[in-house]
Design a protein around this motif. Sequence first.
Motif, short mmCIF file in Angstrom:
data_model
loop_
_atom_site.label_atom_id
_atom_site.label_comp_id
_atom_site.label_asym_id
_atom_site.label_seq_id
_atom_site.Cartn_x
_atom_site.Cartn_y
_atom_site.Cartn_z
N LEU A 235 -10.94 13.32 10.00
CA LEU A 235 -11.07 11.86 10.10
C LEU A 235 -9.71 11.17 10.19
N PRO A 236 -8.68 11.45 9.44
CA PRO A 236 -8.69 12.28 8.23
C PRO A 236 -8.93 11.41 6.99
N ILE A 237 -9.28 12.08 5.90
CA ILE A 237 -9.36 11.41 4.60
C ILE A 237 -8.07 11.64 3.82
N PRO B 236 -4.62 5.84 4.02
CA PRO B 236 -4.84 4.65 3.19
C PRO B 236 -6.03 3.81 3.64
N LEU B 237 -6.43 3.92 4.92
CA LEU B 237 -7.54 3.12 5.42
C LEU B 237 -8.88 3.50 4.78
N VAL B 238 -8.98 4.72 4.29
CA VAL B 238 -10.26 5.16 3.71
C VAL B 238 -10.16 5.39 2.20
N MET C 216 0.83 -1.21 0.00
CA MET C 216 0.00 0.00 0.00
C MET C 216 0.87 1.26 0.00
N ASN C 217 1.95 1.25 0.82
CA ASN C 217 2.82 2.42 0.87
C ASN C 217 3.48 2.70 -0.47
N LYS C 218 3.88 1.59 -1.18
CA LYS C 218 4.51 1.74 -2.49
C LYS C 218 3.53 2.35 -3.47
N PHE C 219 2.29 1.83 -3.44
CA PHE C 219 1.23 2.34 -4.32
C PHE C 219 0.96 3.82 -4.05
N MET C 220 0.90 4.18 -2.77
CA MET C 220 0.66 5.57 -2.39
C MET C 220 1.78 6.47 -2.90
N GLU C 221 3.01 5.97 -2.80
CA GLU C 221 4.16 6.76 -3.24
C GLU C 221 4.12 7.01 -4.75
N VAL C 222 3.74 5.97 -5.51
CA VAL C 222 3.64 6.10 -6.97
C VAL C 222 2.56 7.12 -7.34
N LEU D 155 -14.92 2.21 8.07
CA LEU D 155 -15.05 3.08 9.23
C LEU D 155 -14.98 2.27 10.52
N LYS D 156 -15.47 1.04 10.46
CA LYS D 156 -15.41 0.16 11.62
C LYS D 156 -13.95 -0.12 12.00
N ILE D 157 -13.12 -0.39 10.98
CA ILE D 157 -11.69 -0.65 11.22
C ILE D 157 -11.02 0.60 11.80
N LEU D 158 -11.32 1.75 11.19
CA LEU D 158 -10.72 3.01 11.65
C LEU D 158 -11.12 3.31 13.09
N ASP D 159 -12.39 3.13 13.38
CA ASP D 159 -12.90 3.38 14.73
C ASP D 159 -12.25 2.43 15.75
#
Length: 427
Positions: free
Chosen positions: A332-334, A338-340, A1-7, A411-415
């Motif tokens: 939240l934040p949005i 990556p969770l949202v 996920m971090n690699k994808f976000m970086e790209v 949202l359940k996971i984030l909460d």
Amino acid sequence: MNKFMEVLENILLPIADKLNNNKYLTALRDGFMVSLPLIIFGSIFVVLANLPFLDKLIGEEAFATYQTALGPASAATLSIMGLFVIIGIGYKLTEQYGLEAIYGGAAALASFLILTPQVLEGVAGVIPTVSLGAQGMFLGIITAFVSAELYRFFTQKNWTIKMPPGVPDAVSKSFSALIPITLTLSLFLIIRIIFSYTPFETIQNFIYTIIQQPLTTLGSGLPATIVAVLLIQVFWFFGLHGQIIVNSVFDPIWYTLNDENLQAFQAGLELPNVVTKQFIDTFLVGMGGTGMTLAVIILIFMIGRSRQLKELGKLGAPAGIFNVNEPIIFGLPIVMNPLVLIPWIIAPVVITIITYIAMSTGIVPKPAGIIVPWTTPPLISGFLATGNAWQGAVLQAFNLMVVMVIWWPFLKILDKNYYEKEKSSNK
């Protein structure tokens, strides 16, 4: 996920930054904002002039008189909205160059009117309002950009008349703008004369045939709309105002489609377009803000256990009802979370498809072309945007439930994460 976000960050951020700082897109965005209060005023009176069942209550003759009395409100605003946008763009672009902005706006308006045929059904000296509204907006935007640049070029070349000291400032500025404006308008007059000898006869016919019609057709389709919605969500995820960036490109198309529906609605004809400015503003953005985060706020009250989310829900709810969602986006934040990412991007696309199908099949009336203020709460806005049809409100309610279902597991996971952190910090 971090690699994808970086790209994603490396590819999109530079593009978004350039778009956000582009002087022409900025002038276009700000030009529309100049016209917005006038457009909303006209839209309010379109709604009032078409109140449901009023003809049955007061009689058809009285209703016709009532509509005639309110008609000038929209005729003097919505029907000629292109003029306000042109003035706004010319003003704002000239202002960016540090010049006398009012002359840039005036030059843009005069340049556009020079290009506009002043003949209606054989009567000279009459400008068709259709040329001054959304249909003429493409030409108006191009004209405003070009005229402002020409005015800037001639002014910065010092092709101006300089008055002696002691002359009132207003008079001095007026004479200083004389030569740049004269040269700018002369060039547009030459353009008009040239086009009169072509098969198109006018530059309006040329623009509509070669540019506007294909672009409008593309923008009215579901695929292009999904792309626009995706871009809005992705830009916002990286903390950039997706609405401003994407709307700068699509607004001229969406407003044109909006105006076509408004004219058909006022004439009692079948509405031609599903995708319009109000399709986006009312059924996507108009449900708590970008990403329809009113559904997220409702979910927070339903399933939230962490103190952080509960407090955020209380903070974001009053603003969310009026489609302001910065508390949620940044709280939240949005942004960069990556969770949202999945529900943030998926939910608006799903709602776009649902809304398009519901309207194209006739289950829900298409947007009537009425510009509903973006701060209008959901359900009310859906009712108004579809020409006072209850189905519009029902569709918004259904869409909110769909968004809640999509967001629920994330949202359940984030909460849960927030709740566990709060428990461990209290030990």
